[in-house]
Design a protein around this motif. Structure first.
Motif, PDB file in Angstrom:
ATOM      1  N   VAL A 212      -0.347  -6.527   4.994  1.00  8.82           N
ATOM      2  CA  VAL A 212      -0.124  -5.237   4.343  1.00  8.82           C
ATOM      3  C   VAL A 212       1.322  -4.821   4.548  1.00  8.82           C
ATOM      4  O   VAL A 212       1.840  -4.856   5.664  1.00  8.82           O
ATOM      5  CB  VAL A 212      -1.059  -4.146   4.907  1.00  8.82           C
TER       6      VAL A 212
ATOM      7  N   TYR B 191       3.275  -1.516   4.289  1.00  8.78           N
ATOM      8  CA  TYR B 191       3.017  -0.079   4.185  1.00  8.78           C
ATOM      9  C   TYR B 191       4.233   0.614   3.575  1.00  8.78           C
ATOM     10  O   TYR B 191       5.314   0.625   4.162  1.00  8.78           O
ATOM     11  CB  TYR B 191       2.684   0.500   5.553  1.00  8.78           C
TER      12      TYR B 191
ATOM     13  N   LEU C  16       5.818  -2.900   8.612  1.00  9.38           N
ATOM     14  CA  LEU C  16       6.087  -1.459   8.639  1.00  9.38           C
ATOM     15  C   LEU C  16       7.543  -1.244   8.269  1.00  9.38           C
ATOM     16  O   LEU C  16       8.403  -2.071   8.602  1.00  9.38           O
ATOM     17  CB  LEU C  16       5.811  -0.882  10.021  1.00  9.38           C
TER      18      LEU C  16
ATOM     19  N   LEU D  46      -0.160   5.146  12.082  1.00  7.40           N
ATOM     20  CA  LEU D  46      -1.026   3.976  12.080  1.00  7.40           C
ATOM     21  C   LEU D  46      -1.523   3.657  13.484  1.00  7.40           C
ATOM     22  O   LEU D  46      -2.697   3.298  13.678  1.00  7.40           O
ATOM     23  CB  LEU D  46      -0.272   2.778  11.491  1.00  7.40           C
TER      24      LEU D  46
ATOM     25  N   VAL E  86       0.854  -1.193   0.000  1.00  6.62           N
ATOM     26  CA  VAL E  86       0.000   0.000   0.000  1.00  6.62           C
ATOM     27  C   VAL E  86       0.885   1.237   0.000  1.00  6.62           C
ATOM     28  O   VAL E  86       1.631   1.480   0.954  1.00  6.62           O
ATOM     29  CB  VAL E  86      -0.953   0.012   1.211  1.00  6.62           C
TER      30      VAL E  86
ATOM     31  N   PHE F  81       1.186   5.574   6.952  1.00  5.99           N
ATOM     32  CA  PHE F  81       2.003   4.383   6.686  1.00  5.99           C
ATOM     33  C   PHE F  81       3.099   4.196   7.725  1.00  5.99           C
ATOM     34  O   PHE F  81       3.752   3.158   7.772  1.00  5.99           O
ATOM     35  CB  PHE F  81       2.617   4.443   5.282  1.00  5.99           C
TER      36      PHE F  81
ATOM     37  N   THR G 208      -6.748  -0.820   4.376  1.00  8.41           N
ATOM     38  CA  THR G 208      -6.193  -1.443   5.588  1.00  8.41           C
ATOM     39  C   THR G 208      -7.218  -2.376   6.232  1.00  8.41           C
ATOM     40  O   THR G 208      -6.898  -3.508   6.609  1.00  8.41           O
ATOM     41  CB  THR G 208      -5.758  -0.350   6.581  1.00  8.41           C
TER      42      THR G 208
ATOM     43  N   PRO H 177       1.319  -7.441   9.646  1.00 10.51           N
ATOM     44  CA  PRO H 177       1.665  -6.320   8.763  1.00 10.51           C
ATOM     45  C   PRO H 177       3.167  -6.071   8.769  1.00 10.51           C
ATOM     46  O   PRO H 177       3.882  -6.511   9.679  1.00 10.51           O
ATOM     47  CB  PRO H 177       0.913  -5.138   9.388  1.00 10.51           C
TER      48      PRO H 177
ATOM     49  N   PHE I 223      -6.937   4.819   2.132  1.00 10.01           N
ATOM     50  CA  PHE I 223      -5.893   4.140   2.906  1.00 10.01           C
ATOM     51  C   PHE I 223      -6.546   3.313   4.009  1.00 10.01           C
ATOM     52  O   PHE I 223      -6.211   2.138   4.216  1.00 10.01           O
ATOM     53  CB  PHE I 223      -4.938   5.163   3.519  1.00 10.01           C
TER      54      PHE I 223
END
Length: 505
Positions: free
Chosen positions: A90, A92, A174, A224, A68, A219, A80, A172, A76
């Motif tokens: 995801v 980011y 990051l 977040l 993403v 992101f 998510t 996820p 966004f």
């Protein structure tokens, strides 16, 4: 809480649960207000379910990852939540990436599809053909690649399908700040640390009826986290695709924003905005800052001009949240990072991993239930007795206040003396003619390294290099005085406001 319990039972400990719970409890309340208007919790819940089914129908399977690359807007949030409902992970992506960085990270993280804003499509021209691309944001007349779909088209493909079945949550990813190169992927599990969440809410008085303006990128870990915290309370989130200080101040007044989530660079830009003194900021109860060091002059000026509503949270993508400084703490000790949050442990250790006496500078290690699992490329942070390195150095006082003196890798050794840039930068930032400043080490044949100061002057101000060096030499130790002073128009910063020091040499 019954709605959240039911939603968590349905969707697990993912981003889908708090939004689904809010859709049950307050369906008509605005979930997100962005540049194009507002969307309610019930509408966001329905749209994200359709997107989840649509992603499956374009070939993205459960357990895979979707990248993403999206600025701060409702889509966004929609993606998510949809990814969580679809059983997708995801990754980011940083919207400030150059094309080579974007391609490198997308390929490295092995994403099965890419969701990207229309305005960023130029960044993926080099990507291999065959990767599904979903276009978000306000679309323009620019030509899109063959097979590219808008999010609206994906959503329509998912309308009227069968109910989604429960999936195992996918962690996820990051990205770290990447101040010295391509960012690493930091993978987090979906475990929830109730003590950490409760501790933050106990120390920062969030409410269910808050209007939360998030100015930092969604992101990033800080943005977040604020999004998910607000959703868990059923609060409304306000975002804008591009930060503008005057527009943000007007937004606070217009929407009666009660919580403002920022990084320190945003506070600096707000304070420098002429409109700040004529804007009604009385609705602001909480200004929560994180993401990088909060300069002392910024703390003092904000508290003096706006009010005692500033909270400074210290942590990182890897170690999660660690300490929090409340307004009361900052009024008496503006340089502090605060005390350990409930559920977090702080230790200061030496190079051998042994704890140092109170007041002694050492490496900061953190323990809590919110640490990342590993870097996606392999490896992790140093661990000592179950505590993880933050990469910073600092010290603890007798009453448990943490003071961060700098990044371990930012330390400059000049003539055998250790210098951390923050002390010098704080002094420079307190000067009325200086808008921004950074201090780095450069090679020196005699001293090994010497200090160089990069200075951004306020509009209409003049200052000589000699005045800058005299300012430091008369206030700090001799070895902290910059021998080089370079005036620049702006400092190179990441999307989250951290200085790219490697670009200042």
């Amino acid at each position: 809480m019954p709605a959240l319990t039911a939603a968590t039972t349905r969707w697990g400990p993912t981003a889908a649960a708090p939004f689904a719970a809010a859709a049950l409890a307050t369906p008509n309340r605005p979930a997100v207000i962005d540049d194009t208007g507002s969307v309610s919790f019930s509408e966001l819940d329905r749209r994200s379910t359709d997107v989840a089914r649509g992603l499956h129908r374009i070939g993205v399977g459960r357990g895979e990852r979707v990248g993403v690359a999206s600025r701060n807007h409702r889509e966004f949030v929609e993606v998510t939540v949809a990814a969580a409902k679809a059983g997708l992970g995801v990754v980011y992506l940083n919207t400030s990436f150059a094309a080579p960085q974007m391609c490198e990270v997308v390929e490295r993280e092995q994403v099965a599809a890419l969701v990207i804003d229309d305005a960023l499509l130029d960044l993926i021209d080099e990507l291999a053909i065959g990767l599904p691309v979903v276009v978000t944001g306000r679309t323009t007349d620019r030509p899109r690649g063959a097979g590219h779909l808008t999010l609206a088209e994906v959503r329509r493909r998912g309308e009227g399908g069968r109910p989604l079945r429960a999936c195992l949550p996918v962690p996820p990813v990051l990205l770290t700040s990447g101040t010295t190169g391509t960012p690493k992927g930091a993978q987090r599990s979906n475990k929830v640390d109730p003590a950490a969440v409760t501790g933050i809410i106990e120390r920062i008085p969030y409410r269910h009826d808050d209007v939360v303006a998030i100015t930092s990128p969604l992101f990033h870990a800080w943005g977040l986290a604020q999004l998910l915290l607000a959703s868990s309370l059923g609060a409304t989130v306000v975002v804008a695709e591009v930060f503008d200080a005057a527009a943000t101040l007007a937004q606070i007044e217009r929407e009666r924003v009660s919580v403002l989530a920022v990084v320190p660079a945003i506070l600096q830009r707000l304070l420098a905005c002429p409109e700040i003194d004529s804007t009604d900021l009385s609705s602001l109860r909480i200004v929560a800052s994180s993401g990088s060091a909060l300069p002392v002059p910024v703390v003092e000026e904000w508290m003096d001009r706006v009010g005692p509503n500033l909270y400074n949270l210290y942590g990182s993508t890897e170690v999660g949240q660690a300490t929090l400084a409340t307004p009361t703490m900052l009024e008496s000790e503006p340089a502090t990072a605060g005390r350990a949050l409930p559920g977090s442990t702080i230790a200061i250790v030496d190079e051998a991993g042994d704890e140092v006496p109170t007041g002694t500078v050492g490496r900061i290690f953190v323990g809590n239930g919110a640490q990342f699992d590993r870097y996606t490329g392999g490896g992790g942070k140093e661990i000592v007795r179950g505590l993880m390195s933050s990469g910073d150095v600092g010290y603890l006082t007798d009453d448990g206040l943490l003071f961060v003196t700098g990044r371990a890798d930012d330390m400059i050794v000049s003539g055998g003396e250790n210098v951390f840039p923050r002390e010098v930068e704080d002094l420079l930032l307190a000067h009325p003619d200086i808008d921004d400043a950074a201090v780095v080490g450069v090679d020196d044949a005699e001293f090994g390294q010497r200090l160089a100061a990069y200075v951004v002057l306020r509009d209409g101000c003049t200052l000589s290099a000699g005045a800058v060096t005299r300012l430091v030499s008369t206030r700090l130790a001799r070895h902290t005085t910059p021998r080089d002073v370079v005036f620049v128009d702006a400092l190179p910063r990441t999307a989250t406001g951290k200085i790219r020091r490697n670009q200042l040499h």
